[in-house]
Design an enzyme around this catalytic site. Sequence first.
Site, PDB file in Angstrom:
ATOM      1  N   GLU A 104     -25.663  43.159   2.932  1.00 24.70           N
ATOM      2  CA  GLU A 104     -25.703  43.380   4.375  1.00 24.70           C
ATOM      3  C   GLU A 104     -27.063  42.865   4.838  1.00 24.70           C
ATOM      4  O   GLU A 104     -27.953  43.615   5.218  1.00 24.70           O
ATOM      5  CB  GLU A 104     -25.540  44.872   4.683  1.00 24.70           C
ATOM      6  CG  GLU A 104     -25.223  45.157   6.130  1.00 24.70           C
ATOM      7  CD  GLU A 104     -25.432  46.605   6.503  1.00 24.70           C
ATOM      8  OE1 GLU A 104     -26.079  46.853   7.524  1.00 24.70           O
ATOM      9  OE2 GLU A 104     -24.972  47.478   5.764  1.00 24.70           O
ATOM     10  N   GLU A 113     -32.639  37.080   8.891  1.00 26.06           N
ATOM     11  CA  GLU A 113     -33.307  37.926   7.888  1.00 26.06           C
ATOM     12  C   GLU A 113     -33.312  37.275   6.511  1.00 26.06           C
ATOM     13  O   GLU A 113     -33.553  37.938   5.503  1.00 26.06           O
ATOM     14  CB  GLU A 113     -32.632  39.306   7.827  1.00 26.06           C
ATOM     15  CG  GLU A 113     -32.898  40.153   9.057  1.00 26.06           C
ATOM     16  CD  GLU A 113     -32.338  41.566   8.953  1.00 26.06           C
ATOM     17  OE1 GLU A 113     -31.790  41.910   7.894  1.00 26.06           O
ATOM     18  OE2 GLU A 113     -32.455  42.308   9.936  1.00 26.06           O
TER      19      GLU A 113
END
EC number: 2.1.1.321
Length: 655
Positions: A104, A113
């Site tokens: 995730e 990210e």
Amino acid sequence: MAWKNVKYYQGIRAAVSRVKERGQKALVLDIGTGTGLLSMMAVTAGADFCYAIEVFKPMADAAVKIVEKNGFSDKIKVINKHSTEVTIGPDGDMPCRANILITELFDTELIGEGALPSYEHAHRHLVQENCEAVPHRANIYAQLVESRRMWSWNKLFPIRVQTRLGERVIVPPPEMERCPGAPSVCDIQLNQVSPTDFTVLSDVLPMFSVDFSKQVSSSSACHIRQFEPLASGRAQVVLSWWDIEMDPEGKIRCTMAPFWAHTDPQELQWRDHWMQCVYFLPQEEPVLQGSALCLVAHHDDYCVWYSLQRTSPEKNGRVHPVRPVCDCQAHLLWNRPRFGEINDQDRTDQYVQALRTVLKPDSVCLCVSDGSLLSMLAHHLGAEQVFTVESSAASHRLMKKIFKANHLEDKINVIEKRPELLTSADLGGKKVSVLLGEPFFTTSLLPWHNLYFWYVRTSMDQHLGPGAVVMPQAASLHAVVVEFRDLWRIRSPCGDCEGFDVHIMDDMIKRALDFRESKEAEPHPLWEYPCHSLSEPQQILTFDFRQPVPLQPVRAEGSIKLRRPGRSHGAVLWMEYHLTPDSTVSTGLLKPAEDKGDCCWNPHCKQAVYFFSTTLDPRAPSGGPQAVSYVVEFHPDTGDVTMDFTLSDTPDDGH
């Protein structure tokens, strides 16, 4: 985000089943495990063993405790490393490669990210070829729109100033007109942008997909989609979002689509982490309905950006892989809300009206705000001499460019200095008759941080002439008690997630909040987070800029009576600046709340939110009228505002 957990759980069960059906052991690699929730799901679904990677040590320590408390220590190994440092082999972190990859690693932009480099490394070193992946695939979508409101967050518009000699227009310098803008994505709650604020120019276009079960590349790439505009207009903005498919068939799906593009609006979920993206084209371009164009999505390892091409770039080789970077400096100094604030003509008109009442033909003006156009307004309205202070070299250069573009380089004196270091020589020996500020400073996070203007005004005492006017002349701090539609969720405990006990995480957060933040307010742009007021707005503190900063703290105690039923999630605080006795600019509520209490917030500012540690529900039986008591204190030595709110049954009518 229970909906997301449900989808992950379904995808993990399906992936473990597929591996077991092949007669293999299910070995799971969970990158960025956080609480260990996905690993615990995998073991419950039948996985033989999980390697849970978590680089942040406090989180990894919490994951170990959570895994142990839920009875999974024999099946889950928490590894406190970055995934790129994990080793494979008899003496390594993992004895062999995993055949199920769970992650995730996504943000609003999907790849911001570091998902692509992490996946790339995992496929090369940590998982088997053609492993099962949850999620299995991600798809990025885009929609081209025209939007004056969103475009005003990216470009400086011409600003009109009504003077006694007629209209003057402040124009942006050519460098700003040509500049492609800031390279970073603008992530917002797109569902809170009114459909009347943009015109749709294209269908929703699937731009590209990433298959996480195969080797992933983090190299720069571009993806081209030809389309025919649905309407004629000016292409300015690309709205973008993504979905993830948890299984190869795409039956288990999570979408971040806004309400107008959602396949099932009934399933629309609120999120504060995975929102939607606004990208600005390097330049606005006219488009004609039905006349084919190509939208190009570019990405490198961490960022996505868009361009528009008249013909297929593949045919003429005109793909520009280089990420746009601001070269005019405005996008480095002004964030998107600040662009919007400067472009707000109604706000400019308010400052013009106020300035008219204080300026005289012999006025010597000094402007102290970061990157402000107030000095130009003062000049156009007839001030004899105008100085503006810019504390950074970059801001100094930007303002000089803007003055030059408007032929004012010889009319306004730009001083590159921290305002409190100003000398009489900087002002040519003149005394200031009008001290101006918006006030706005780029380092301000919370509303009261702009009280720096008061400190500057205090340090300017020696430079102010007799009868000098300070504008704004005063400020006030206001508060209202609210019930949030959704924002309260960021402070709600996790408790049990999908049957797993993660109270340890809640306890860790509570300890951190008790240590410091529970008595502090957080900045939030409340136009994105609907709420309604349970009380009338109340003035808490006042600050008189006509006088120097006091030596002693300014303290207020009182209570705010709750007048509407609802759950008291917190208090919202904001500043109002009193330019003159008849003119006030609010950084918070723009108009009184309607009957239901719906709040209309200033879209250019972040308001301060103080979350209550417990929630008061006025619908519950009570021994008396309910209220929120407060103690708020301004500390002149630090410039900080401290506060404490407590929920009570009986209001104190004193303010």
